[in-house]
Motif scaffolding. Structure first.
Motif, PDB file in Angstrom:
ATOM      1  N   SER A 111      13.023   6.969  -7.330  1.00 15.12           N
ATOM      2  CA  SER A 111      13.451   5.583  -7.454  1.00 15.12           C
ATOM      3  C   SER A 111      13.681   4.918  -6.107  1.00 15.12           C
ATOM      4  N   ILE A 112      14.274   5.634  -5.173  1.00  9.47           N
ATOM      5  CA  ILE A 112      14.660   5.034  -3.899  1.00  9.47           C
ATOM      6  C   ILE A 112      13.524   5.056  -2.883  1.00  9.47           C
ATOM      7  N   VAL A 113      12.742   6.138  -2.860  1.00 11.29           N
ATOM      8  CA  VAL A 113      11.718   6.296  -1.818  1.00 11.29           C
ATOM      9  C   VAL A 113      10.301   6.305  -2.406  1.00 11.29           C
ATOM     10  N   GLY A 114      10.089   7.108  -3.453  1.00  9.22           N
ATOM     11  CA  GLY A 114       8.730   7.344  -3.935  1.00  9.22           C
ATOM     12  C   GLY A 114       8.045   6.118  -4.492  1.00  9.22           C
ATOM     13  N   LYS A 115       8.702   5.409  -5.399  1.00 11.98           N
ATOM     14  CA  LYS A 115       8.065   4.250  -6.014  1.00 11.98           C
ATOM     15  C   LYS A 115       7.754   3.140  -5.011  1.00 11.98           C
ATOM     16  N   PRO A 116       8.692   2.726  -4.124  1.00 15.36           N
ATOM     17  CA  PRO A 116       8.324   1.683  -3.135  1.00 15.36           C
ATOM     18  C   PRO A 116       7.159   2.094  -2.248  1.00 15.36           C
ATOM     19  N   TRP A 117       7.132   3.365  -1.825  1.00 12.94           N
ATOM     20  CA  TRP A 117       6.020   3.823  -1.001  1.00 12.94           C
ATOM     21  C   TRP A 117       4.711   3.780  -1.781  1.00 12.94           C
ATOM     22  N   GLY A 118       4.731   4.219  -3.028  1.00  8.35           N
ATOM     23  CA  GLY A 118       3.511   4.213  -3.825  1.00  8.35           C
ATOM     24  C   GLY A 118       2.992   2.817  -4.090  1.00  8.35           C
ATOM     25  N   VAL A 119       3.883   1.889  -4.448  1.00  4.94           N
ATOM     26  CA  VAL A 119       3.457   0.508  -4.705  1.00  4.94           C
ATOM     27  C   VAL A 119       2.921  -0.135  -3.436  1.00  4.94           C
ATOM     28  N   ARG A 120       3.591   0.107  -2.309  1.00  4.41           N
ATOM     29  CA  ARG A 120       3.145  -0.461  -1.037  1.00  4.41           C
ATOM     30  C   ARG A 120       1.775   0.090  -0.631  1.00  4.41           C
ATOM     31  N   SER A 121       1.578   1.388  -0.776  1.00  2.00           N
ATOM     32  CA  SER A 121       0.289   1.992  -0.422  1.00  2.00           C
ATOM     33  C   SER A 121      -0.815   1.528  -1.364  1.00  2.00           C
ATOM     34  N   SER A 122      -0.497   1.398  -2.646  1.00  2.62           N
ATOM     35  CA  SER A 122      -1.495   0.938  -3.607  1.00  2.62           C
ATOM     36  C   SER A 122      -1.927  -0.501  -3.320  1.00  2.62           C
ATOM     37  N   GLU A 123      -0.972  -1.367  -2.973  1.00  2.00           N
ATOM     38  CA  GLU A 123      -1.324  -2.743  -2.648  1.00  2.00           C
ATOM     39  C   GLU A 123      -2.190  -2.817  -1.398  1.00  2.00           C
ATOM     40  N   THR A 124      -1.922  -1.944  -0.421  1.00  2.00           N
ATOM     41  CA  THR A 124      -2.755  -1.915   0.792  1.00  2.00           C
ATOM     42  C   THR A 124      -4.185  -1.530   0.462  1.00  2.00           C
ATOM     43  N   VAL A 125      -4.344  -0.528  -0.412  1.00  2.33           N
ATOM     44  CA  VAL A 125      -5.702  -0.115  -0.801  1.00  2.33           C
ATOM     45  C   VAL A 125      -6.416  -1.243  -1.544  1.00  2.33           C
ATOM     46  N   TRP A 126      -5.700  -1.939  -2.433  1.00  3.79           N
ATOM     47  CA  TRP A 126      -6.320  -3.038  -3.171  1.00  3.79           C
ATOM     48  C   TRP A 126      -6.700  -4.190  -2.244  1.00  3.79           C
ATOM     49  N   GLN A 127      -5.890  -4.480  -1.220  1.00  4.64           N
ATOM     50  CA  GLN A 127      -6.229  -5.538  -0.279  1.00  4.64           C
ATOM     51  C   GLN A 127      -7.485  -5.197   0.513  1.00  4.64           C
ATOM     52  N   GLN A 128      -7.537  -3.957   0.998  1.00  4.41           N
ATOM     53  CA  GLN A 128      -8.727  -3.544   1.741  1.00  4.41           C
ATOM     54  C   GLN A 128      -9.962  -3.535   0.848  1.00  4.41           C
TER      55      GLN A 128
END
Length: 415
Positions: A111-128
């Motif tokens: 909840s504190i670390v994993g989900k924000p990192w996953g959402v942030r990394s996924s959005e970066t991949v979608w932007q690229q």
């Protein structure tokens, strides 16, 4: 006992993950079939989304596993044997304390670390991926849209990294002001001047157009930073004000523009889920500036949500132990579905508070009230039957001896 609960939790978790990811996989395969997603990035995006799903599925899987294991103990009369040997169901639940603490820490990490990192990394991949798809659509002598820019290319190389005769147009919304009516005619470049008729048609009311002309352009490789940039060479840049015939003109030999940026440092209500815990804590407590009041409320709601969700791992055994108790002929499936609905209502209460706190309807301390309320309900379910049993069978002192002394004399007289 602990091993059986852990293995059942793993089985239920795997089953729920397959159900949840099935629809998402079908949608991703459809996007990949249409050419909007590289097939090699498919499982990368799924991996980044795993913490997002595990955040809510793990507490539910743990609760269902507890209901199944304790329900079987009651149905097979094993709980009666355990209680007869001097071990209460509360002590039996306390034997699983290491497993509960491990799952509490794991849920907190998700909840504190994993989900924000996953959402942030996924959005970066979608932007690229979106930008790569946009550059794949480049055709000579045609306009395409890339972010806030409209891109025109006269010709391009085979790898689409080298662009020739580039025209970039960006529109920015501005207020009406007469300070932008400045002119700078610069003829140091070999590029032809922009036609006056094009400049007059470019400006819209309440906006400012930036038109950039370049002989060639190259894409800048920034790795996985999430920033996409383009280097323009030997060109001119025009700024056209709304409703004005004057314009600014600047010549350049090399000019770098940013087509897509990484997540903004300023916390807004749109990038709350991607913020690490450090910046989110500072934004919620006023340590760092936020975009507006709504962003501050959203930061408090997200922070409370992340800290409240791991407590579901503590509430799960407190509710499962009394709710799993069934009579011999009832079966362990009788109370499973109502109990799951009760536990899901607790999770939905925490999720709904996130939106309520973001809107300012309730305080962030409402998370604590919801958690304490369900804990009080669990304690009541654990102790209510015992208290009622003791009150029901408790008799006033001295009544039993008096009744016994009168009974023999009465029967003897009748005889």
């Amino acid at each position: 006992m602990t091993r059986q609960v852990a293995s059942t939790t793993a089985l239920v978790l795997g089953f729920l993950m397959v159900m949840m990811l099935g629809g998402r996989l079908i949608r991703y395969f459809g996007i990949a079939a249409e050419g909007g997603l590289d097939v090699s990035l498919l499982f990368t995006i799924i991996g980044y989304n795993l913490p997002y799903f595990l955040e809510l599925i793990l507490p539910l899987a743990f609760f269902i596993a507890l209901m199944l294991v304790f329900g079987r103990l009651y149905v097979d009369q094993e709980m009666a044997v355990i209680n007869a040997s001097g071990i209460s169901r509360g002590k039996l639940a306390r034997l699983m304390t290491p497993l509960i603490l491990a799952l509490f820490v794991g849920e907190a990490a998700l909840s504190i670390v994993g989900k924000p990192w996953g959402v942030r990394s996924s959005e970066t991949v979608w932007q690229q991926q979106a930008l790569s798809s946009a550059f794949d659509l480049i055709r000579p002598n045609e306009f395409i849209s890339s972010g806030d820019y409209n891109l025109y290319v006269g010709s391009l190389s085979d790898d689409k990294k080298q662009l020739q005769d580039v025209v970039l147009i960006q529109t920015q919304e501005i207020g009406k002001s007469g300070n932008d009516d400045r002119s700078n005619n610069n003829s140091d470049s070999d590029m032809p001047a922009l036609p006056k008729a094009m400049i007059e048609r470019a400006g819209n009311v309440g906006s400012k157009d930036t038109i950039t002309l370049a002989k060639r352009a190259e894409q800048v490789d920034n790795g996985s930073s999430g920033i996409t940039q383009l280097d323009l060479f030997q060109g001119r840049r025009y700024e056209v004000g709304a409703g004005s015939l004057k314009y600014n003109q600047v010549s350049f030999d090399r000019y770098r523009i940013t087509l897509t940026e990484s997540s903004k440092e300023v916390v807004t209500e749109n990038n709350i889920e991607t913020q690490p815990i450090g910046p989110l804590w500072q934004a919620a407590t006023g340590g760092t500036p936020v975009a507006n009041v709504d962003a501050l409320r959203a930061a408090k709601g997200e922070l409370g949500y992340r800290f409240a969700l791991p407590w579901l791992m503590i509430i799960a055994p407190m509710l499962a132990v009394p709710l799993a108790q069934v009579r011999p002929r009832q079966g362990r499936w009788l109370r499973l579905f109502p109990s799951v609905l009760l536990f899901v209502s607790c999770a939905l209460g925490i999720i709904s508070l996130k939106n309520a706190v973001s809107k300012g309807s309730v305080s962030v301390w409402a998370y604590a009230w919801v958690i304490v309320g369900f804990m009080i309900l669990a304690l009541y379910l654990n102790w209510a039957s015992r208290i009622q049993h003791r009150l029901r069978f408790r008799e006033p002192a001295g009544n039993s001896t008096g009744d016994e002394s009168q009974t023999p004399s009465t029967t003897g007289g009748q005889a």
